[in-house]
Design an enzyme around this catalytic site. Structure first.
Site, mmCIF file in Angstrom:
data_model
loop_
_atom_site.group_PDB
_atom_site.id
_atom_site.type_symbol
_atom_site.label_atom_id
_atom_site.label_comp_id
_atom_site.label_asym_id
_atom_site.label_seq_id
_atom_site.Cartn_x
_atom_site.Cartn_y
_atom_site.Cartn_z
ATOM 1 N N ASP A 621 6.295 -5.579 1.503
ATOM 2 C CA ASP A 621 5.017 -4.962 1.172
ATOM 3 C C ASP A 621 4.108 -6.008 0.560
ATOM 4 O O ASP A 621 4.479 -7.168 0.395
ATOM 5 C CB ASP A 621 5.206 -3.748 0.258
ATOM 6 C CG ASP A 621 5.760 -4.133 -1.117
ATOM 7 O OD1 ASP A 621 5.887 -5.360 -1.396
ATOM 8 O OD2 ASP A 621 6.078 -3.230 -1.896
ATOM 9 N N ASP A 664 1.182 0.036 2.265
ATOM 10 C CA ASP A 664 1.363 -1.393 2.494
ATOM 11 C C ASP A 664 2.809 -1.732 2.815
ATOM 12 O O ASP A 664 3.236 -2.878 2.665
ATOM 13 C CB ASP A 664 0.895 -2.179 1.263
ATOM 14 C CG ASP A 664 1.743 -1.874 0.030
ATOM 15 O OD1 ASP A 664 2.244 -0.723 -0.057
ATOM 16 O OD2 ASP A 664 1.904 -2.767 -0.819
#
Length: 754
Positions: A621, A664
């Site tokens: 991420d 994300d």
């Protein structure tokens, strides 16, 4: 002696069977003709015989056992008669080498004299004959042969009408009316057909009908709404009609044809030739398709002709008795003949002109006698040729026109022109009183020509409709030969329709295309409705087609061919593919979404289980993405995610699966790695690629980092979800180590981390 097959035998048999007359019930319209033939030619036997490949079958008969419906073709006189367009005459079969030993001559029914004239279809194929048979040797006079020709013309008109009706019925009831493109074809046929066409509910209610039907029945479309065919059928015809309908419902027949009467609103009656087919879906009856052809004029003409002929016969019999076969007898016959009779001398001057000539050509007998025939009935543009022919006849006594049946144009007194069928002969020696006389019988064929033109126009309109529909339309016979295909075959498949007709499907299509269709064609020819999708390429253009094969059954239930309809579903296929891709793609980044990743991961784990090769999963991420989103806004946050996705993808091989799960969170599925340190190399490559400054909208530069967790599974020990959990756990370890770093953990026999 067995008659040789005609050169067009195969097409002739196809035309005969397509009419569905073979093995059909007796019909009054044909029985009237055979009865008239027997009466007018004074023979004990008259037949309408259809010559099949191995038999002759009697559509109508007079004077033979009703149980005798057919004989072997090798015994049939009619098999010889269909070899020519001229009458086939056998004065005494015992003296004819072809028939002397025929069992039907040496035994029952004891044939001696025979006269038969071919009965032809619209395309000119000899389907069979109308013939008369006598138990005594005899000759048939020209007048008798003309009568036989007139009766053959009546039978042929019925066949032509039946042929046109069956073509319309086949297109209307081929089962395609439920398809979108089929509905357009069905509606076009409704409006363009020369006959009335209707869709009728199982309860008899008129559901759909064309304007021609309303015209025939003398009713408005509104007055037919909610009305059943039972309501407007003549009571004397209703029970037979309903019996035929029940036979369709019980599966005893595929269709039926009958002559019946409908009641008009004004109380009048309209005679119609009705052809009805039952449309089924999945074995269940859906509705009826009815083709209705107005035969009122023909019925009136038949009644008038029958009355006229009966009256003529009676008057001839009575006059013959009184005149004792004198010259007055001949004049009486000619005077009442239904054909114009004209006799001329060697110079072309008219010496005889009967009443029918007066009616047909407009000149009174007193006006015609002594005049040159060329001045009265030969159109101006044709007179030079006529005079040349007469001069040649005077010099040589020979002419190609003598004894032949010709189609010529005659001019009436009012200068109008009519098409005529003409026979010309010389009077036998001694009857011309020292000079050569020539006589002709002339028959006005305007009605027949109009009917032929109407049929040709109808066929042309149907061909135009079929050629301009955005669909493939074809008919294939039992030998897999094209009988018809429309112009769309040229644009979609690169197949010339004209060159395809008469050729096998295997020759018209390329080997691959035929292989796609071969087994399905066989199934359809065995009676199965077949529908399937194929991909076709022509001139570099790829099309996705949906084809439907519908068996064409004869009245006996035999499959005689296959109707084919193809529609272009390329756009639908493309839309379906696009929807499928959209459902598996992350809209923001263009990467695979969670659904696509889950499928890919499950397949990869299954492959590892089979192959035993290592499998790695990276979970990563964006460090501090929430702060980026909160400070810069969601618009720039989305731009960061797209840039991150591009850089991440650039670090991977084309075989690696890169997906965005949510927010994300990204994952990478790595196959083909041999050792955990290869996963470390990839992780470092990703960190370097992400760490380069992100150039965002508004000249904004942003430093972005990422953390990765990689689970390396040397052997199959974890499920897909367990592998995801292991990579997620490694990511948390990387985060705990200070972010902007990676952690690789190894699962399997040597669980641990590097």
């Amino acid at each position: 002696m067995v008659a040789d097959p005609r050169p067009d035998e195969e097409r002739r048999i196809d035309a005969l069977r397509a009419l569905r007359l073979l093995d059909s019930p007796r019909e009054p319209v044909f029985d009237v003709i055979t009865r008239m033939a027997a009466r007018l030619l004074r023979t004990p036997i008259a037949l309408i015989s259809l010559v099949d490949s191995h038999r002759q079958w009697f559509k109508s008969s007079v004077g033979i056992d009703p149980g005798l419906t057919q004989t072997p073709r090798e015994l049939a006189f009619c098999a010889h008669a269909i070899q020519s367009t001229e009458p086939f005459i056998v004065p005494d079969a015992r003296l004819d080498a072809r028939f002397a030993n025929n069992p039907m001559v040496t035994g029952e029914p004891g044939i001696r004299a025979y006269a038969g004239i071919p009965l032809t279809s619209a395309e000119g194929f000899a389907l069979g004959t109308l013939c008369v048979i006598d138990h005594q040797a005899r000759t048939f006079t020209d007048a008798e042969l003309d009568t036989l020709r007139d009766l053959v013309e009546m039978a042929r008109n019925e066949v032509l009408s039946r042929e046109a009706a069956l073509k319309a019925s086949a297109l209307a009831s081929d089962g395609q009316a439920d398809l979108p493109d089929g509905a357009a074809l069905f509606q076009a046929i409704f409006e363009q057909a020369a006959a009335g066409i209707a869709m009728v509910g199982l309860d008899g209610v008129w559901l759909r009908f064309n304007a021609k039907l309303c015209s025939i029945l003398g009713r408005t479309p509104q007055s037919l709404q909610g009305v059943t065919f039972q309501d407007i059928t003549h009571p004397d015809d209703l029970s037979l009609d309903l019996r035929h309908v029940q036979e369709l419902m019980d599966g005893l027949a595929d269709q039926y044809a009958m002559e019946k009467r409908y009641l008009r609103p004004d109380g009048g009656v309209v005679w119609a030739n009705l052809t009805v087919a039952l449309v089924r879906r999945n074995g269940l009856p859906r509705y009826f398709i009815a083709v209705i052809d107005d035969i009122s004029e023909r019925k009136r003409a038949e009644a008038s002709l029958a009355a006229l002929r009966s009256d003529l016969e009676q008057r001839v019999v009575e006059r013959t008795r009184d005149l004792q076969r004198s010259n007055d007898w001949l004049n009486a016959v000619l005077g009442n003949a239904l054909n114009a009779f004209i006799c001329v001398d060697e110079r072309g001057h008219i010496v005889e002109w009967n009443r029918q000539a007066e009616r047909t050509l407009g000149w009174k007998r007193s006006e015609a006698l002594g005049r040159l025939m060329s001045e009265l009935i030969i159109p101006q543009r044709l007179r030079d040729g006529h005079e040349t022919g007469m001069a040649h006849l005077r010099r040589t006594s020979e002419a190609k026109v003598l004894g032949r049946r010709l189609e010529l144009t005659a001019q009436r007194k009012d200068s109008s022109e009519i098409p005529c069928e003409v026979t010309i002969n010389a009077l036998p020696d001694g009857l011309g009183q020292g000079q050569t006389l020539y006589f002709s019988f002339l028959h006005d064929i305007s009605y027949r020509k109009q009917a032929e033109q109407a049929l040709a126009d109808s066929e042309r309109r149907l061909r135009t409709i079929a050629d301009n529909l955005p669909a493939l339309i074809a008919y294939v016979d039992q030998d897999e030969r094209y009988v018809f295909c429309n112009r769309t075959y040229q644009s979609w498949l690169g197949v010339d329709p004209g060159a395809a007709v008469g050729r096998p499907v295997s020759e018209v299509l390329d080997e691959a295309a035929y292989a796609q269709r071969r087994d399905l064609l066989v199934r359809a020819s065995q009676g199965e409705f077949v529908e399937f999708d194929i991909e076709s390429t022509s001139d570099g253009e790829v099309r996705h087609l949906r084809l439907a094969y519908l068996p064409d059954r004869s009245e006996s239930g035999e499959v005689v061919g296959v109707f084919a309809l193809g529609t272009d579903i390329t756009d639908a296929k493309l839309a379906q593919h696009q929807l499928f891709e959209l459902a598996r793609t992350d809209m923001l980044t263009g990467l695979a979404n969670r659904r696509a990743f889950d499928d890919a991961l499950a397949q990869a784990v299954a492959r590892q289980k089979r192959s035993g090769l290592p499998l790695a999963l990276a979970f990563l991420d964006i460090d501090n993405f929430k702060g980026i989103n909160d400070s810069l806004g969601h618009g720039l946050g989305d731009e960061v995610l797209r840039t991150f996705a591009l850089r991440l993808t650039s670090c991977m091989r084309s075989s690696d699966v890169v997906a965005r799960l949510a927010g994300d969170e990204f994952v990478v599925l790595l196959e083909g790695l041999k050792h955990p340190h290869e996963a470390e190399v990839i992780a470092r490559k990703v960190i370097r690629a992400i760490s380069a400054k992100f150039d965002l909208t508004g000249d904004l530069g942003l430093d972005v980092t990422t953390s990765l967790g990689v689970a390396f599974m040397a052997k199959h020990t974890l499920s897909p979800q367990e592998l995801v959990d292991a990579a997620d756990k490694a990511l948390y370890q990387a985060k705990a180590a200070g972010k902007n770093t990676y952690k690789v953990v190894q699962t399997g026999e040597h669980d641990g981390h590097l």
